[in-house]
Each structure stands twice: as C-alpha cells, then as structure tokens.
Design a protein around this motif. Structure first.
Motif, short mmCIF file in Angstrom:
data_model
loop_
_atom_site.label_atom_id
_atom_site.label_comp_id
_atom_site.label_asym_id
_atom_site.label_seq_id
_atom_site.Cartn_x
_atom_site.Cartn_y
_atom_site.Cartn_z
N ARG A 1 0.84 -1.21 0.00
CA ARG A 1 0.00 0.00 0.00
C ARG A 1 0.87 1.25 0.00
O ARG A 1 0.61 2.21 -0.72
N THR B 1 -11.40 1.32 -8.29
CA THR B 1 -11.36 0.00 -7.66
C THR B 1 -11.33 0.03 -6.14
O THR B 1 -11.57 -1.00 -5.52
N ASN C 1 -8.05 -2.25 -3.13
CA ASN C 1 -7.78 -3.53 -2.46
C ASN C 1 -7.44 -4.64 -3.44
O ASN C 1 -6.55 -5.45 -3.16
N MET D 1 -16.44 -1.89 -3.41
CA MET D 1 -15.15 -1.47 -2.85
C MET D 1 -14.73 -0.11 -3.39
O MET D 1 -14.25 0.74 -2.65
N MET E 1 -7.08 2.90 2.26
CA MET E 1 -8.13 1.87 2.20
C MET E 1 -7.80 0.75 3.17
O MET E 1 -6.70 0.65 3.68
N LEU E 2 -8.78 -0.08 3.41
CA LEU E 2 -8.66 -1.02 4.52
C LEU E 2 -9.37 -2.32 4.18
O LEU E 2 -10.01 -2.44 3.15
N GLU E 3 -9.24 -3.23 5.09
CA GLU E 3 -9.88 -4.53 4.96
C GLU E 3 -11.40 -4.36 4.89
O GLU E 3 -11.98 -3.72 5.75
N ILE E 4 -12.02 -4.97 3.88
CA ILE E 4 -13.48 -4.88 3.78
C ILE E 4 -14.06 -6.30 3.75
O ILE E 4 -13.59 -7.15 2.99
#
Ligand code: FES
Ligand code: FES
Lengths: 157, 772
Positions: A127, A138, A141, B663, B702-705
C-alpha cells in the motif's frame, strides 16, 4: 530548435528530433503512438503516466524526453510477450484489479518495479509503495491483492 | 431457462485489452488535419464581460481562430433544461459565457490552433475586460435579500423551493415524548474520474454529417443536444463515447465544450480536438455535496421515530443543467429503511458563484443518509440505548412491502420500496462484524485510554432510474452474437454483465457474444449510464431482445427440422429436438437460413431484435455498513480499522463486479468522510485546484473490507435486478462519522459535519475539551 535523441523503447532503438520542452509522456504518446501511457493530471500526482526508465518507475510527465536520451524505456505495450500477458498484467485481470482501465497501465508499471525491487512485501508495504498512483474506480484492495498474490507465488518458488 | 452465466463471477472480458495498454480513450484518437482547442476561462466568479481582445492572440504562430459568444449566433443560446422540475428557476449554461460569467473558470473564449501548445499560448494572450461584482459563495446567505445575485433575473438566488411531506409533523413533534434538534453540514467534493473530459468533432462537408467523440456517460443526450443547438437533424449527428476512464456522474451532463468543439469543426471545416487539463477540470467540471440541514426529530422511549422535520439548503453552484435532481434525491433518501409516519422535508436550493453542482456517485443520497443516520445515533445517545437497537426498532419489516414512504422521487413517482429485507442486512452485518465482540473490545480499549469507535449506518439506494433503456441482439451468419446498447461503460463492466444476461436468455456460450456500446449509430435511442441504472434497465432490455431472437430461431429451426417449436430446445448455440440430441441445427445454419431468399414464409430476414425496457418505478437496494476506527485526539488523525457490510441489490449478475463496485464506492465514500473537499475562498476562488490540494484516498487509506450479499429480487423487472453502482459510497460518510463520534464519546465530541480531515477534527476535539 529540435534536439536529436536516441532511446531504446520496449527493446527497440528509436531516434527522434524533439523540442527541448517535450515531455517523455508526449514523446511516447504523440511521436511514438504508444498511447497506453495515460495522462491524468498536470501536477505529477496521479501516476497514470508511469513507465520504467532503466528499470526505475518514473512518472513520464515529470521527465523531459531529452533527459531520457540514451536510456532504456519500458511502457505498458512492452510487457506482454506476444499473446502471453506479463504476470503482473495477468494478475490484475485475475484479481479484478481494474475497472475503467485508465490508471491501470501506470499501476502495472509501478507494480512491476516494486516486485522487481523489493523482496519481503506485505500488505502495508505494498500500500505504501503504491502511494504514487491514484485509482478512482477500484478502491485499491484488488490492486494490492494482485501484487501480493505474485509476491506470495514468488515466495513459494 | 438455465442460468449458467447469470450470477457467476465471470472474469471481465474487456480487461485483456486494457491491461495491455490497448484501451482507446479519447485522447488516443488522432485524425488527419486535426486542430486543437484551448479555452480562455474567467478569472472572476461574478462579472459582466466587456471587450474581448484577441489581436495579440491571433499573432501567435499556428493560431487559426479565436471565438467568443458574439460569434456563436444561435449556437450560443442557453441549453435546454433537461429536468424541468416544477417551480424550478432554471439557469443553464451556454457554449461560451454570454456577456457575463457566474463562476471562476467559466469559458469565455476558445482558441483553435495547429497545436495544443499554440492554442494554450494564444489563450493566455486574449485580453478580457471584466466589470466585477461581489460574488456569493456562502450557501446560507445566498437567499438573503441583500445577497449578490448569480443570475440577475433570479431573485434571492433561489433555484428551487420544494416541500415534501406526509402525515402531520408539527402535531407529531408536539406530542412526542422526546425531541432533538440538530444542524448537519456536508461540504463539496467531486467525482474526479482519472481520465479528464475531452471532445473531438469532425464535420464531413460533403455529406453534411457530424461525428463527435466525447468522453461522456450519455452519448445520445450529447447527440440530441448538439442537433438542437447547432440546428442539425439528429440522424446527421453521430456521437461516440470511446473507452472512458471513469465517470461517477462528472460526465453525465452535456457540457458547453461538447457544443463548442463541434461548432468549431463545422466552422473551420477540419477536425477539432479538445482535452481538458486537470487544472481545467478542477475549475469547470461539475462538483457535488454541499448542503446544510436543520432537523428536528420526535421519538418515544424505545427510540421509535414519530416525526422528522428537515429544512435544508442545497448549493446548486452556478447553473442547473439537471434541475433539482440532486436535492430531490437527498429528500427521497432521508427516510432510509425506517418507518417514519410524519415527515416534512423542505428544500431551498440556491445558486452560488461556484462551479456547477450536479450528480456525483450517490447524487444527493449520501447527504440524506448522513442526516438520518446521525439522528439515529443522537437518539440512541439521548436515550442511553444501543445505536443498533434504535435502528432495529425503526426498521421497516419484511411484510410491509411494497412500502410507500409517502414521499415522491425526482421523476414524480412515489418513493415506494418494492421489496426488501432490511432487518436481514442489519442482522447479517452485525453478525459479520461480531458487534457484541466489538463492543467488548471497546470497553477494553477505553480502559487502556484508547479512542476506539464503532459506527453503523443503514441506507436505501435509489438505483435503476427509468424511464427506459434499450438493448439489441443479433445472431450473425457465422454464429457470432453482437449485443448493442445505448449506454457506454466507464468501468462498470457492461461488456461482461450484458453478455452474461444474453448468453443465458439466448442459450449460447458467452464466448460468442460481443457487447458494443457508446455509439449512437448502434441504436436509435439511449439515456445513458448513471444512477446505477443500466444493469437494471439495459439488462432487462437485452433479455427482451434475446428472447425475441430466440423465438425466431425456434420458429425457423422448427420449419427446417419439420417439427413443432414445443419439441425444440436450445443449448450452447444449437437447436435440437428434445430427446434426439443428434438431430440438431447450429445457430449459424439457422441464421443463414433466415438470411436466404428461400427463408421461411412470413419471416423477415435476419435474426435480430432491438427492444426497450420501460420500468414503472425506481428500484430500491439497501444495506448496512459497520466500521471501526481509532482516533488520536492529540492530532485528530482517524484510522479506519475494519469495515463490514451486508447489502442487497436484488439478483446479482456478477458477484465479482458487484464487489468491485462496492469497494470502489467505499473508497469514494472514505474521501467524502475524511479527505475530500473542494474549497472556495470568500472571493470565489477555488483553493483546491489540483491533485496536490484536493486529497483523494490512496492505497494506504483503504482497509480490509468484509461483505455479504443478500438477494431480495426486485419485483419491478423480470430479472429481479436492483442496481448497485452507488451503494458503496452512499452510507460511508455516515458510518465513519458515527464511528468517530462513538470513539470520542468520553470526550463529548459531536460530529455534525463531513468531511473530517485531521485539522477539522482536532478543532472539534479542542472545542469540546474547552467546553468541558
Ligand atoms: S499524468 Fe499525473 S502523474 Fe503524470
Ligand atoms: S480503474 Fe479506473 S481509475 Fe483505476
């Protein structure tokens, strides 16, 4: 006054006469018709224009064409071997790491570089290392996943 | 019909090209003899224009032409209003500013030259005389009688005043056991597609045909507007949307440049290209979200809402290309999944001297959801109840559908939820997040002096906007199947999802199907891609066409095999007699028969159908989002830790694509919650004119979803699809602010606004500390 330059682009020696103010991005897109390198901003923030210059990921909108004289440049068009996609291209496809595809060439080039240069990649590191590229579609992720899955594969071999 | 393809996570078919850098975006198109355009844009937000002097500019080598409004004639009149809301004081833009400018960045003149560099150089040399007035930037004071006017003929800058109501709010508030009043504010952001806007026009003087390429979400609307503004017949204008690098609403409107560039191409008799710079985009593309809400709620001991009164100001910016669509959506989204018997929602939409406001992913809905969800948290806090429980007691139950909220949508229909299981998504999200476990963790964190918060937000999305969309299907002589539609993709993946629908309905492998879109020559009518509408409407149109073609295939095959249609079945591109699999016909054979002179009697040649699907109302998707955050009070820094959601968009065509949409939507929402703000100073100058100043989420933000799908089919279309394009974004500012307030509860900080960049949150934390 145009300046003659000679650049190896995707493995082929190319000669051109350019105005000194010509950006590498313009040379690639306009003179060499390699339109896979995209332009998304005018302040070196988006990374859509990322290419490899002697193996380093460079935002081609921040470099003059004359500065690349004598260098070896790889663009998105130079990755696949004929029909066969480069592993990073394939991974982006497999992981649904693209939607509109506008940021994609830049992300793929950055990812190629970071997979080449860094050995122990974890999620946080990926990241961080992709900090120079923006994607609006997007949510990142799947892009991170595309890189991590290749790193993991490499770890296994 | 078997559903082999529908519902499967089919990899995207357009990717192979895009990952190779073989996309064909607008700026990649080069035509012979192409001239380039640069615009002279206003330096001032509110000014009458005097002389425009192009003498110096014309001296720049390579300059072909400098034009201003006076040169345009009929082509310079204001655009037609696309959504003439009742009571709307409409102000629409023109191809170039007509004598006055309403925001800094409005196009005043255009320069055409042999190269973009020459055009840019010359544009800088055009001298414009301005007679400036004070601008009105502040939303709230815009309505005051002494406010400067954006449009001299529109008193108090009031674009639209509208009241939506059901029940008797005043009486219900009077008798409610508890009441709360709050003020909420959401500021402006932008869609920021990474590909800037652009237009190319080419006029064939001999054939009198105009071809225009535009990075647009609505090629047919662009075509129709060009035809109207330039006095051409629609069939003489062809508009093509090539590969488009994101839209998010920013590319739905027909912009001034989309008239000016074709007009220049006709005038110069050569192709003309304009691609905006990012700086130009920041100044002149549409933006969205600025609103102020004053709400009052009445509720009982259990937290059940009895009345909701909301008066809100909406910032229209300089013009209203689509009437009051955005604020109307806010009003419709306000109720969410809740039973609220008495509602009054009053909109005051005002013009300001800022860039035009129009839809951006969510289009008014994130604001409505923010307001009701902040209210839910306040009710819970007021009663000392759990915020999830307060939401639960208010949720519409599954036996109540169709549920009429009592409000109307922007097309004038009822906001009527056709189907749903709202408690279902709430329960699934709570379970997925292990809500009880999170609360226990919070107790521990607080003991350790950490500011850990849990946010929760529900939403109902208004996708599937009507009235219709079209889609055609053809089976060619070689068995290939082109599917063509009126709505281009800006990344949504129609090339895959429409093919999935067609493959099942027609009984053919997806490999034979090619989806073509974004060209007005393909199909006569289209509305475009926006409001999460195309999967719903386009998908059902493709279904109708595929079924019609299939029937024809069966009829012709029946004649060829000398058997009745009832005895035939289709699988994998072959028609066979049930029980006699070796007696079969390929689609190729049937298609060739259909094209031959000796085809069956009474049948027209070819295997082709183009149908339009018309919907009776908007579909409604819904969901529940839960986020955890940790806040650093000394800096105001928020770290979003985990994200959970359960959502229901009806039948899912392709779960991979749906998850991708969600997302991506969440990323946009994180921007709205924590980072993104288009700021104008009091002089009306944009302070966030580049990606250096306008902070968008990057990979590290952004992070874990974690997500789960729930599928409650829509009852409004045979495929049961509801739409999902904006669902990811809509509840995010609400859920993140809910979590931040929850984290900071020990400090008594109240969150009434978004976004919350560290500095703003730090100020709130400090103010709360001082007050304590
Ligand atoms: S074009 Fe944005 S960084 Fe180069
Ligand atoms: S895929 Fe559209 S910007 Fe990244």
């Amino acid at each position: 006054m145009n300046v003659p330059i000679s650049i190896k682009v995707n493995g082929v020696e190319r000669q051109a006469e350019v105005e000194p103010r010509t950006l590498l991005a313009s040379l690639l897109r306009e003179t060499l018709c390699l339109t896979g390198t995209h332009i998304g901003c005018d302040t070196a923030q988006c990374g859509c224009c990322t290419v490899l210059v002697d193996g380093d990921a460079v935002k081609s909108c921040t470099m003059l064409a004359v500065q690349a004289d004598g260098c070896s440049v790889t663009t998105i068009e130079g990755l696949a071997q004929g029909e066969e996609l480069h592993p990073v291209q394939k991974s982006f496809h497999d992981c649904h790491a693209l939607q509109c595809g506008y940021c994609t060439p830049g992300f793929i080039m950055s990812s190629v570089e970071l997979l080449e240069k860094y050995r122990d990649l974890d999620e946080g590191r990926v990241r961080e290392l992709l900090e120079g590229n923006l994607c609006r579609c997007t949510g990142y992720n799947n892009i991170v996943q595309a890189v991590l899955s290749l790193a993991a594969e490499r770890g296994r071999t | 019909m078997s559903t082999k393809w529908f519902g499967a996570a089919i990899p995207r078919r357009q990717d192979a090209r895009l990952v190779r850098g073989e996309g064909r975006f607008l700026d990649d198109i080069v035509l012979p003899r192409m001239a380039h355009v640069a615009f002279v844009r206003s330096l001032h937000p509110n000014a009458a224009l005097g002389a425009i002097d192009a003498a110096t500019a014309m001296q720049v080598p390579g300059v072909l032409e400098v034009v201003s409004h006076a040169d345009l004639g009929e082509a310079g009149r204001p655009f037609l209003q696309l959504l003439p809301h009742h009571g709307l004081a409409s102000a629409t833009w023109s191809a170039l500013a007509p004598g006055r400018v309403c925001f800094a960045g409005e196009a005043i003149a255009a320069v055409a030259a042999e190269s973009f560099a020459a055009a840019q150089l010359a544009a800088e040399a055009v001298a414009v005389e301005y007679r400036t007035s004070a601008p009105i930037i502040d939303l709230e004071s815009a309505q005051r009688p002494d406010s400067p006017l954006v449009h001299p003929d529109i008193p108090r800058n009031l674009a639209m005043h509208m009241v939506e109501q059901c029940g008797d709010v005043e009486a219900a508030l009077r008798s409610a056991p508890h009441r709360l009043k709050e003020r909420f504010r959401i500021t402006r952001g932008g869609g920021m597609p990474l590909e800037p806007r652009g237009v190319i026009a080419d006029y064939d003087l001999n054939r009198r045909e105009l071809t225009v390429w535009s990075s647009t979400q609505e090629p047919h609307t662009v075509r129709n507007t060009i035809a109207t503004m330039l006095g051409l017949q629609r069939h003489m204008v062809r508009v093509i949307a090539p590969d488009t690098g994101g839209g998010f609403g920013t590319k739905i409107n027909v912009y001034p440049e989309e008239i000016l560039v074709p007009w220049l191409a006709m005038r110069l008799g050569r192709p003309v290209k304009w691609v905006e710079t990012r700086s130009e985009h920041m100044l002149s593309a549409t933006q969205e979200r600025e609103q102020i809400h004053d709400i009052e709620v009445g509720f009982d001991e259990s937290g059940r809402l009895l009345a909701l009164k909301n008066v809100f100001y909406h910032d229209m910016g300089a013009y209203a290309p689509r009437g009051g669509a955005v604020p109307h959506n806010t009003s419709a989204a306000l109720i969410g999944p809740y039973r609220i018997p008495n509602v009054r929602s009053e909109i005051a939409a005002v013009y300001t001297n800022t860039a035009t406001v129009s839809a951006y992913r969510g289009a008014g809905q994130p604001q409505g959801v923010f307001v009701i969800e902040r209210a839910m948290d306040r009710i819970a806090a007021h009663l000392g109840r759990d915020p999830a429980e307060v939401r639960r007691v208010n949720t519409i139950l599954s036996d109540a559908f169709p549920y009429d909220t009592g409000l109307t949508n922007l097309l004038g229909g009822a906001v009527e939820y056709e189907s749903g299981d709202f408690l279902g998504t709430l329960d699934k999200a709570l379970e997925l997040a292990d809500y009880a476990g999170l609360r226990a963790r919070q107790v521990e964190a607080r003991k350790a002096g950490r500011y850990f918060g849990i946010g929760i937000a529900n939403y109902v999305e208004l996708p599937g906007r009507g009235p219709w969309a079209g889609g055609g299907v053809r089976v060619e002589h070689d068995g290939s199947v082109p599917v063509y539609t009126g709505a281009p993709s800006q990344g949504q993946g129609h090339e895959t999802t429409m093919a999935q629908i067609c493959a099942d309905q027609l009984g053919v492998s997806i490999d034979r199907i090619k989806v073509l879109a974004g060209d007005t020559a393909l199909i006569a009518h289209g509305i475009g891609t926006f409001a999460s509408r195309f999967g719903v409407l386009g998908g059902n149109a493709v279904r109708l066409s595929a079924l019609e073609v299939k029937e024809k295939i069966l009829r012709i095959a029946g004649e060829m095999l000398e058997t009745s249609v009832a005895d035939l079945e289709i699988e994998d591109g072959k028609v066979s007699i049930v029980g006699v699999p070796d007696k079969s016909l390929s689609f190729e054979a049937v298609a060739r028969k259909a094209l031959r002179a000796a085809g069956p009697d009474g049948e027209e040649p070819g295997l082709e159908a183009t149908r339009y699907f018309k919907t009776s109302n908007i579909t409604y998707s819904n969901g529940t989002h839960i986020a955890t955050v940790e806040v650093e009070p000394a800096t105001g820094q928020v770290q979003v830790l985990k994200y959970f959601l359960a959502h229901d968009c009806g039948r899912v065509i392709n779960p991979m694509i749906v998850e991708g949409q969600i997302m991506g939507g969440i990323a946009c929402g994180i921007g709205n919650a924590l980072l993104e703000e288009h700021a104008y100073n009091s002089e009306g100058q944009l302070q966030t004119g580049s990606f250096m100043d306008y902070a968008m989420p990057r990979a590290a933000d952004m992070l874990e979803i974690h997500m789960v799908h729930q599928e409650t089919p829509s009852t409004l279309n045979p495929l049961g699809i509801k739409g999902v394009g904006e669902a990811g974004t809509i509840p995010v500012p609400a859920v993140i602010c809910s979590a931040i307030e929850d984290a900071l509860r020990p400090l008594g900080v109240k969150i009434n606004e978004a976004p919350l960049p560290p500095f703003r949150l730090w100020k709130l934390i400090r103010a709360a500390a001082k007050a304590a």
